[in-house]
Scaffold this active site. Structure first.
Site, PDB file in Angstrom:
ATOM      1  N   TYR A  12       0.704  -1.336   0.016  1.00  0.00           N
ATOM      2  CA  TYR A  12       0.146  -0.059   0.081  1.00  0.00           C
ATOM      3  C   TYR A  12       0.826   1.274  -0.001  1.00  0.00           C
ATOM      4  O   TYR A  12       0.652   2.147  -0.718  1.00  0.00           O
ATOM      5  CB  TYR A  12      -0.806  -0.256   1.388  1.00  0.00           C
ATOM      6  CG  TYR A  12      -1.902   1.006   1.257  1.00  0.00           C
ATOM      7  CD1 TYR A  12      -3.248   0.963   0.373  1.00  0.00           C
ATOM      8  CD2 TYR A  12      -1.624   2.175   1.854  1.00  0.00           C
ATOM      9  CE1 TYR A  12      -3.965   2.091   0.498  1.00  0.00           C
ATOM     10  CE2 TYR A  12      -2.665   3.284   2.026  1.00  0.00           C
ATOM     11  CZ  TYR A  12      -3.937   3.132   1.317  1.00  0.00           C
ATOM     12  OH  TYR A  12      -4.541   4.134   1.267  1.00  0.00           O
ATOM     13  N   GLU A  44      -4.499  -8.405   4.094  1.00  0.00           N
ATOM     14  CA  GLU A  44      -4.397  -9.620   2.997  1.00  0.00           C
ATOM     15  C   GLU A  44      -3.495 -10.468   3.662  1.00  0.00           C
ATOM     16  O   GLU A  44      -3.446 -11.598   3.111  1.00  0.00           O
ATOM     17  CB  GLU A  44      -4.570  -9.036   1.739  1.00  0.00           C
ATOM     18  CG  GLU A  44      -5.696  -8.228   1.253  1.00  0.00           C
ATOM     19  CD  GLU A  44      -5.947  -7.060   1.876  1.00  0.00           C
ATOM     20  OE1 GLU A  44      -7.166  -6.594   2.111  1.00  0.00           O
ATOM     21  OE2 GLU A  44      -5.175  -6.260   2.197  1.00  0.00           O
ATOM     22  N   CYS A  64       2.922  -1.737   6.412  1.00  0.00           N
ATOM     23  CA  CYS A  64       2.809  -0.638   7.140  1.00  0.00           C
ATOM     24  C   CYS A  64       1.603  -0.306   7.392  1.00  0.00           C
ATOM     25  O   CYS A  64       0.790  -0.221   6.382  1.00  0.00           O
ATOM     26  CB  CYS A  64       3.646   0.379   6.380  1.00  0.00           C
ATOM     27  SG  CYS A  64       3.721   2.062   7.610  1.00  0.00           S
ATOM     28  N   ILE A  66      -0.314   3.179   8.694  1.00  0.00           N
ATOM     29  CA  ILE A  66      -0.212   4.489   9.583  1.00  0.00           C
ATOM     30  C   ILE A  66      -1.579   5.120   9.996  1.00  0.00           C
ATOM     31  O   ILE A  66      -2.722   5.216   9.424  1.00  0.00           O
ATOM     32  CB  ILE A  66       0.441   5.636   8.259  1.00  0.00           C
ATOM     33  CG1 ILE A  66       1.911   5.091   7.981  1.00  0.00           C
ATOM     34  CG2 ILE A  66       0.367   6.822   8.931  1.00  0.00           C
ATOM     35  CD1 ILE A  66       2.369   5.770   6.587  1.00  0.00           C
ATOM     36  N   GLU A  69      -7.330   9.315  11.268  1.00  0.00           N
ATOM     37  CA  GLU A  69      -8.088   9.932  12.037  1.00  0.00           C
ATOM     38  C   GLU A  69      -9.189   9.105  12.584  1.00  0.00           C
ATOM     39  O   GLU A  69     -10.218   9.654  13.387  1.00  0.00           O
ATOM     40  CB  GLU A  69      -8.701  11.395  11.367  1.00  0.00           C
ATOM     41  CG  GLU A  69      -7.793  12.225  11.239  1.00  0.00           C
ATOM     42  CD  GLU A  69      -8.165  13.836  10.451  1.00  0.00           C
ATOM     43  OE1 GLU A  69      -9.487  13.919  10.633  1.00  0.00           O
ATOM     44  OE2 GLU A  69      -7.447  14.351   9.811  1.00  0.00           O
ATOM     45  N   THR A  70      -9.518   7.796  12.313  1.00  0.00           N
ATOM     46  CA  THR A  70     -10.353   6.948  12.587  1.00  0.00           C
ATOM     47  C   THR A  70      -9.821   5.936  13.662  1.00  0.00           C
ATOM     48  O   THR A  70      -8.579   5.700  13.289  1.00  0.00           O
ATOM     49  CB  THR A  70     -11.249   6.430  11.410  1.00  0.00           C
ATOM     50  OG1 THR A  70     -10.440   5.619  10.984  1.00  0.00           O
ATOM     51  CG2 THR A  70     -11.609   7.574  10.654  1.00  0.00           C
ATOM     52  N   HIS A  72      -9.507   2.889  12.590  1.00  0.00           N
ATOM     53  CA  HIS A  72      -9.443   1.659  11.680  1.00  0.00           C
ATOM     54  C   HIS A  72      -7.944   1.292  11.875  1.00  0.00           C
ATOM     55  O   HIS A  72      -7.666   0.176  11.699  1.00  0.00           O
ATOM     56  CB  HIS A  72      -9.406   2.404  10.065  1.00  0.00           C
ATOM     57  CG  HIS A  72      -9.108   1.378   8.891  1.00  0.00           C
ATOM     58  ND1 HIS A  72     -10.042   0.379   8.575  1.00  0.00           N
ATOM     59  CD2 HIS A  72      -8.146   1.392   8.210  1.00  0.00           C
ATOM     60  CE1 HIS A  72      -9.390  -0.419   7.442  1.00  0.00           C
ATOM     61  NE2 HIS A  72      -8.327   0.394   7.399  1.00  0.00           N
ATOM     62  N   ASN A  97       6.822 -11.132  12.125  1.00  0.00           N
ATOM     63  CA  ASN A  97       6.062 -10.151  11.922  1.00  0.00           C
ATOM     64  C   ASN A  97       6.908  -8.755  11.648  1.00  0.00           C
ATOM     65  O   ASN A  97       7.341  -7.996  12.622  1.00  0.00           O
ATOM     66  CB  ASN A  97       5.349  -9.946  13.008  1.00  0.00           C
ATOM     67  CG  ASN A  97       3.948  -8.793  12.801  1.00  0.00           C
ATOM     68  OD1 ASN A  97       4.179  -8.109  12.117  1.00  0.00           O
ATOM     69  ND2 ASN A  97       3.158  -8.804  13.952  1.00  0.00           N
ATOM     70  N   ARG A 111      11.618   3.753   9.928  1.00  0.00           N
ATOM     71  CA  ARG A 111      11.403   2.323  10.430  1.00  0.00           C
ATOM     72  C   ARG A 111      11.348   1.335   9.164  1.00  0.00           C
ATOM     73  O   ARG A 111      11.388   0.103   9.492  1.00  0.00           O
ATOM     74  CB  ARG A 111      10.098   2.199  11.362  1.00  0.00           C
ATOM     75  CG  ARG A 111      10.308   3.197  12.594  1.00  0.00           C
ATOM     76  CD  ARG A 111       9.020   2.936  13.707  1.00  0.00           C
ATOM     77  NE  ARG A 111       9.174   1.657  14.178  1.00  0.00           N
ATOM     78  CZ  ARG A 111       8.092   0.810  14.127  1.00  0.00           C
ATOM     79  NH1 ARG A 111       6.997   1.136  13.927  1.00  0.00           N
ATOM     80  NH2 ARG A 111       8.373  -0.370  15.080  1.00  0.00           N
TER      81      ARG A 111
END
Length: 129
Positions: A12, A44, A64, A66, A69-70, A72, A97, A111
């Site tokens: 992503y 996924e 990753c 990030i 604002e929710t 999620h 992981n 990172r």
């Protein structure tokens, strides 16, 4: 002995995914057989590992998340971590992981070499007798 390793990369954030993958590949023994599969996001990753669990000796989950604002971020991070741990324990196979969770893109860029740590963890488990 040659080990078969599947690396599942959530791309992503393409630049971050590339950094995670590049750092991990530097630490995987050259004698191992490596396959890389790309998926759209970290959610996924567990299902991709699950579909391939019998074909490989070890796995790396790289990606990753990030924070936005929710909530999620929290749901995806926790669900992915739990699923990866469950797959590893249930199937008695190491899954490194290397999914980093960051508050912003600046942290993620800093990172993106953390894929190496996931590879080291897998190497450690594979070398145990």
């Amino acid at each position: 002995m040659k080990k078969k390793c599947l690396i599942v990369v959530a791309d992503y954030y393409k630049d971050i995914a590339k950094g995670l993958l590049d750092s991990a590949l530097k630490l995987i023994p050259k004698s191992n057989i490596i396959k890389i599969v790309r998926v759209p996001g970290v959610f996924e990753i567990p299902v991709t590992i699950s579909k391939n669990i019998k074909k490989y000796d070890a796995f790396l989950a790289l990606g990753c998340v990030i924070k936005g604002e929710t909530p999620h971020f929290d749901f995806i991070s926790q669900a992915s971590t739990n699923a990866i741990m469950d797959l590893s324990v249930l199937n008695k196979k190491p899954i490194g992981n290397g999914i980093i969770t960051c508050l912003n893109m600046s942290q993620a860029k800093f990172r993106k070499k953390k894929g190496a740590e996931a590879a080291m963890a897998v190497n450690s488990i594979l070398s145990q007798k």
